[in-house]
Scaffold this active site. Structure first.
Site, PDB file in Angstrom:
ATOM      1  N   ASP A   8       0.865  -1.174   0.000  1.00  0.00           N
ATOM      2  CA  ASP A   8       0.000   0.000   0.000  1.00  0.00           C
ATOM      3  C   ASP A   8       0.905   1.228   0.000  1.00  0.00           C
ATOM      4  O   ASP A   8       2.133   1.114  -0.072  1.00  0.00           O
ATOM      5  CB  ASP A   8      -0.997  -0.030   1.165  1.00  0.00           C
ATOM      6  CG  ASP A   8      -0.380   0.223   2.528  1.00  0.00           C
ATOM      7  OD1 ASP A   8       0.857   0.401   2.634  1.00  0.00           O
ATOM      8  OD2 ASP A   8      -1.132   0.250   3.511  1.00  0.00           O
ATOM      9  N   CYS A  66       2.867  -3.161   3.999  1.00  0.00           N
ATOM     10  CA  CYS A  66       1.983  -2.028   4.297  1.00  0.00           C
ATOM     11  C   CYS A  66       2.696  -1.194   5.349  1.00  0.00           C
ATOM     12  O   CYS A  66       3.873  -1.422   5.623  1.00  0.00           O
ATOM     13  CB  CYS A  66       0.584  -2.484   4.729  1.00  0.00           C
ATOM     14  SG  CYS A  66       0.473  -3.289   6.343  1.00  0.00           S
ATOM     15  N   GLY A  67       2.023  -0.240   5.939  1.00  0.00           N
ATOM     16  CA  GLY A  67       2.687   0.639   6.899  1.00  0.00           C
ATOM     17  C   GLY A  67       3.360  -0.097   8.032  1.00  0.00           C
ATOM     18  O   GLY A  67       4.515   0.159   8.366  1.00  0.00           O
ATOM     19  N   THR A  68       2.648  -1.045   8.642  1.00  0.00           N
ATOM     20  CA  THR A  68       3.209  -1.830   9.745  1.00  0.00           C
ATOM     21  C   THR A  68       3.496  -3.280   9.370  1.00  0.00           C
ATOM     22  O   THR A  68       4.195  -3.975  10.090  1.00  0.00           O
ATOM     23  CB  THR A  68       2.233  -1.865  10.936  1.00  0.00           C
ATOM     24  OG1 THR A  68       1.038  -2.531  10.515  1.00  0.00           O
ATOM     25  CG2 THR A  68       1.927  -0.480  11.456  1.00  0.00           C
ATOM     26  N   GLY A  69       2.906  -3.737   8.293  1.00  0.00           N
ATOM     27  CA  GLY A  69       2.986  -5.144   7.917  1.00  0.00           C
ATOM     28  C   GLY A  69       1.908  -5.980   8.579  1.00  0.00           C
ATOM     29  O   GLY A  69       1.649  -7.104   8.168  1.00  0.00           O
ATOM     30  N   ILE A  70       1.258  -5.434   9.581  1.00  0.00           N
ATOM     31  CA  ILE A  70       0.257  -6.195  10.333  1.00  0.00           C
ATOM     32  C   ILE A  70      -0.992  -6.442   9.496  1.00  0.00           C
ATOM     33  O   ILE A  70      -1.419  -7.583   9.313  1.00  0.00           O
ATOM     34  CB  ILE A  70      -0.109  -5.478  11.652  1.00  0.00           C
ATOM     35  CG1 ILE A  70       1.117  -5.363  12.565  1.00  0.00           C
ATOM     36  CG2 ILE A  70      -1.248  -6.212  12.362  1.00  0.00           C
ATOM     37  CD1 ILE A  70       0.924  -4.413  13.745  1.00  0.00           C
ATOM     38  N   GLY A  71      -1.586  -5.375   8.996  1.00  0.00           N
ATOM     39  CA  GLY A  71      -2.843  -5.511   8.255  1.00  0.00           C
ATOM     40  C   GLY A  71      -2.713  -6.390   7.034  1.00  0.00           C
ATOM     41  O   GLY A  71      -3.548  -7.273   6.784  1.00  0.00           O
ATOM     42  N   HIS A  99      10.896 -23.223   9.952  1.00  0.00           N
ATOM     43  CA  HIS A  99       9.887 -23.894  10.771  1.00  0.00           C
ATOM     44  C   HIS A  99       8.475 -23.785  10.219  1.00  0.00           C
ATOM     45  O   HIS A  99       7.665 -24.675  10.465  1.00  0.00           O
ATOM     46  CB  HIS A  99       9.888 -23.329  12.196  1.00  0.00           C
ATOM     47  CG  HIS A  99      11.121 -23.684  12.965  1.00  0.00           C
ATOM     48  ND1 HIS A  99      11.191 -23.548  14.331  1.00  0.00           N
ATOM     49  CD2 HIS A  99      12.324 -24.162  12.573  1.00  0.00           C
ATOM     50  CE1 HIS A  99      12.393 -23.933  14.750  1.00  0.00           C
ATOM     51  NE2 HIS A  99      13.099 -24.298  13.696  1.00  0.00           N
ATOM     52  N   ARG A 133       9.442 -32.547  12.155  1.00  0.00           N
ATOM     53  CA  ARG A 133       8.375 -32.178  13.086  1.00  0.00           C
ATOM     54  C   ARG A 133       7.693 -30.881  12.674  1.00  0.00           C
ATOM     55  O   ARG A 133       6.511 -30.672  12.964  1.00  0.00           O
ATOM     56  CB  ARG A 133       8.903 -32.083  14.511  1.00  0.00           C
ATOM     57  CG  ARG A 133       9.816 -30.906  14.778  1.00  0.00           C
ATOM     58  CD  ARG A 133      10.330 -30.910  16.219  1.00  0.00           C
ATOM     59  NE  ARG A 133      11.027 -29.701  16.550  1.00  0.00           N
ATOM     60  CZ  ARG A 133      12.316 -29.479  16.327  1.00  0.00           C
ATOM     61  NH1 ARG A 133      13.061 -30.411  15.747  1.00  0.00           N
ATOM     62  NH2 ARG A 133      12.870 -28.342  16.675  1.00  0.00           N
ATOM     63  N   HIS A 134       8.418 -30.026  11.957  1.00  0.00           N
ATOM     64  CA  HIS A 134       7.847 -28.758  11.501  1.00  0.00           C
ATOM     65  C   HIS A 134       6.810 -28.989  10.404  1.00  0.00           C
ATOM     66  O   HIS A 134       5.806 -28.272  10.340  1.00  0.00           O
ATOM     67  CB  HIS A 134       8.948 -27.817  11.024  1.00  0.00           C
ATOM     68  CG  HIS A 134      10.008 -27.614  12.048  1.00  0.00           C
ATOM     69  ND1 HIS A 134       9.771 -26.973  13.251  1.00  0.00           N
ATOM     70  CD2 HIS A 134      11.308 -28.000  12.069  1.00  0.00           C
ATOM     71  CE1 HIS A 134      10.890 -26.963  13.959  1.00  0.00           C
ATOM     72  NE2 HIS A 134      11.827 -27.580  13.271  1.00  0.00           N
TER      73      HIS A 134
END
Length: 147
Positions: A8, A66-71, A99, A133-134
């Site tokens: 974005d 995006c601005g934070t990467g969170i959204g 992992h 296991r991963h």
């Protein structure tokens, strides 16, 4: 390997910088799905473009910004078959591949500077999934989509 990248307006500068880093890898083809200006866009639309390229087999991995990467990471993880990892440093980038077999790397354009972002991208592109296991755990994560 084909990589699809998108952002974005909050991460346009970071996206353009990362595209230069990706040129270091001669075996990588990059497709940029936007945005291309600082005009406001909705990151879920960019996430959907990135994920559609991966789930359709047109790209192997994606980089979502995006601005934070969170959204954008949340939006990507709503798409069946996507494992987006929001990474802030070398360790999280390494673990996301070793992992979690992450197929989308998410970062924040307002959260991370070029140096750390460069290191994250290079690690994320070169680390291999360890399996074992991963793999069992990744399969459990992916099975949640079917519930």
């Amino acid at each position: 390997m084909k990589i699809v990248i998108g952002c974005d307006q909050g991460a346009l500068t970071l996206k353009e910088h990362i595209k230069e880093v990706l040129k270091e890898f001669k075996d990588i083809i990059v497709e940029d799905v936007g945005t291309y200006t600082t005009d406001s866009v909705d990151y879920p639309d960019i996430a959907e473009k990135i994920c559609d390229k991966i789930t359709s087999g047109q790209a192997e991995r994606g980089i979502a910004l995006c601005g934070t990467g969170i959204g954008i990471s949340i939006a990507c993880n709503k798409v069946k078959g996507i494992r987006a990892a929001l990474c802030h440093n070398a360790f999280t980038a390494r673990m996301s591949r070793q992992h979690n077999d992450a197929n989308v790397l998410a970062m924040g354009g307002r959260d991370i500077s070029f140096g750390p972002a460069d290191e994250i991208v290079r690690i994320w592109l070169t680390e291999k999934f360890l399996g074992g296991r991963h793999e069992r755990r990744v399969n459990k994560i992916m099975s949640i989509e079917d519930k």
